[in-house]
Design an enzyme around this catalytic site. Structure first.
Site, short mmCIF file in Angstrom:
data_model
loop_
_atom_site.label_atom_id
_atom_site.label_comp_id
_atom_site.label_asym_id
_atom_site.label_seq_id
_atom_site.Cartn_x
_atom_site.Cartn_y
_atom_site.Cartn_z
N MET A 1 0.84 -1.19 0.00
CA MET A 1 0.00 0.00 0.00
C MET A 1 0.87 1.24 0.00
O MET A 1 1.69 1.43 0.89
CB MET A 1 -0.91 0.03 1.24
CG MET A 1 -1.86 1.23 1.25
SD MET A 1 -3.03 1.20 2.61
CE MET A 1 -1.97 1.67 3.98
N CYS A 2 0.75 2.06 -1.01
CA CYS A 2 1.51 3.29 -1.13
C CYS A 2 0.55 4.42 -1.49
O CYS A 2 -0.62 4.19 -1.82
CB CYS A 2 2.59 3.18 -2.19
SG CYS A 2 3.83 1.91 -1.84
N GLY A 3 1.04 5.64 -1.44
CA GLY A 3 0.23 6.79 -1.81
C GLY A 3 0.86 7.53 -2.98
O GLY A 3 2.08 7.66 -3.05
N ARG B 1 -0.50 6.02 4.12
CA ARG B 1 -0.42 5.02 3.06
C ARG B 1 1.04 4.64 2.78
O ARG B 1 1.29 3.63 2.10
CB ARG B 1 -1.07 5.53 1.77
CG ARG B 1 -2.58 5.69 1.85
CD ARG B 1 -3.18 5.92 0.47
NE ARG B 1 -2.97 4.75 -0.39
CZ ARG B 1 -3.78 3.69 -0.45
NH1 ARG B 1 -4.88 3.67 0.30
NH2 ARG B 1 -3.52 2.68 -1.25
N THR C 1 4.41 8.27 -1.55
CA THR C 1 4.71 7.86 -0.17
C THR C 1 4.73 6.34 -0.16
O THR C 1 3.81 5.69 -0.65
CB THR C 1 3.67 8.40 0.82
OG1 THR C 1 2.40 7.78 0.59
CG2 THR C 1 3.53 9.91 0.69
#
Length: 299
Positions: free
Chosen positions: A1-3, A32, A148
């Site tokens: 999970m990244c942003g 995130r 992120t």
């Protein structure tokens, strides 16, 4: 999970606020991806010159570095130091010589990217802290993208942070995972694409570089990715003239966009966009799966 975040400004009056707005968006995506962050900003550039984004170890002697690079460039070199990163502006014709001098004399320095307008910064740490280290809120420009990271398949390192750049004024941020990146890496390496990490996102960036080098417009290159890159992903791509968005055919990862007469914005979640000026009147939509979106600035 990244942003992921991205902001493309249609209105030149907003360009002094690019960094401020992008920093806010990046911070909101902290939960995130709290382990590292990075961003690319497309600001002013000089025709005939290229900016090389470098990441240097603590204590580097900027004056000694400048002297080495001036010798390699045969003249004009301009250095801007921002914490662990250094932006080196040199004549475009001297870029290969400067890169060779860096490799020979400063192997401890990593080349993060290069282009006439693009600057890339990335580090380990909370997104807010990373943005503050590099002074993102004071940066100006026409567009930028950011990421992120929550490392789920590799170590928490700066090398693993996004954006990734394998071509001039081109970079990519990615949320998801590619299943055939090792096979694609071997194909691209035979074409001369160089990779600095084992990250699958760098392979995606290299894939687009390869297609662009063959004369494909970015929109067509992104369409080709749908057939050649297997996995689940959302890509946001920056180029000298604009930025593009692509989701995989099942749109596995979250994404939302907002468009007004003044800007186009992307976020992994709507809350990343909520602080933008005029968001209450924006056209807010979820990008369709397997659909290329691309905006370019006017000539």
């Amino acid at each position: 999970m990244c942003g992921i975040v991205g902001l493309f400004l249609k209105d030149k009056a907003l360009e002094p606020r690019l960094g401020e707005l992008l920093a806010q968006m990046l911070e909101v995506m902290s939960d995130r991806g709290p382990d590292s962050a990075g961003f690319a900003v497309y600001g002013a550039g000089r025709p005939g010159f290229v900016k090389i984004s470098l990441r240097a170890p603590a204590g580097i002697d900027a004056e000694t570095l400048a002297a080495t690079l001036r010798g390699a460039a045969g003249g004009e070199v301009e250095l801007t130091v921002r914490d662990s990163h250094i932006i080196v502006e040199v004549p475009a014709a001297a870029e290969a010589s400067v890169r060779a001098a860096l490799a020979a004399n400063h192997p401890e320095i990593a080349v993060v990217g290069s282009g006439e307008r693009m600057e890339i910064y990335k580090e380990v740490g909370l997104p807010k802290a990373v943005a503050e280290r590099f002074g993102l809120s004071a940066m100006t420009g026409s567009h930028g993208i950011g990421h992120t990271r929550m490392a789920t398949e590799s170590a928490v390192t700066t090398n693993g942070a996004h954006p990734f750049s394998t071509g001039q004024d081109q970079c990519l941020v990615h949320n998801g995972s590619l299943s055939n990146h090792n096979d694609m890496r071997r194909v691209l390496a035979k074409e001369g694409i160089r990779f600095e990490t084992d990250n699958d996102s760098e392979v995606a960036a290299g894939y687009l570089t390869s297609r662009l080098a063959k004369g494909e417009p970015l929109g067509d290159a992104l369409k080709s990715a749908l057939g050649d890159l297997d996995g689940f992903y959302t890509f946001v791509v920056g180029t000298e003239s604009g930025f593009g968005v692509l989701r995989d055919p099942i749109a596995c990862k979250p994404a939302v966009m907002a468009e007004t007469e003044h800007y186009v914005a992307f976020g992994s979640e709507y809350r990343a966009l909520a602080g933008l000026p005029g968001i209450e009147t924006a056209r807010v939509f979820e990008p369709e799966p397997a659909t290329v979106y691309f905006w370019e600035r006017a000539a």
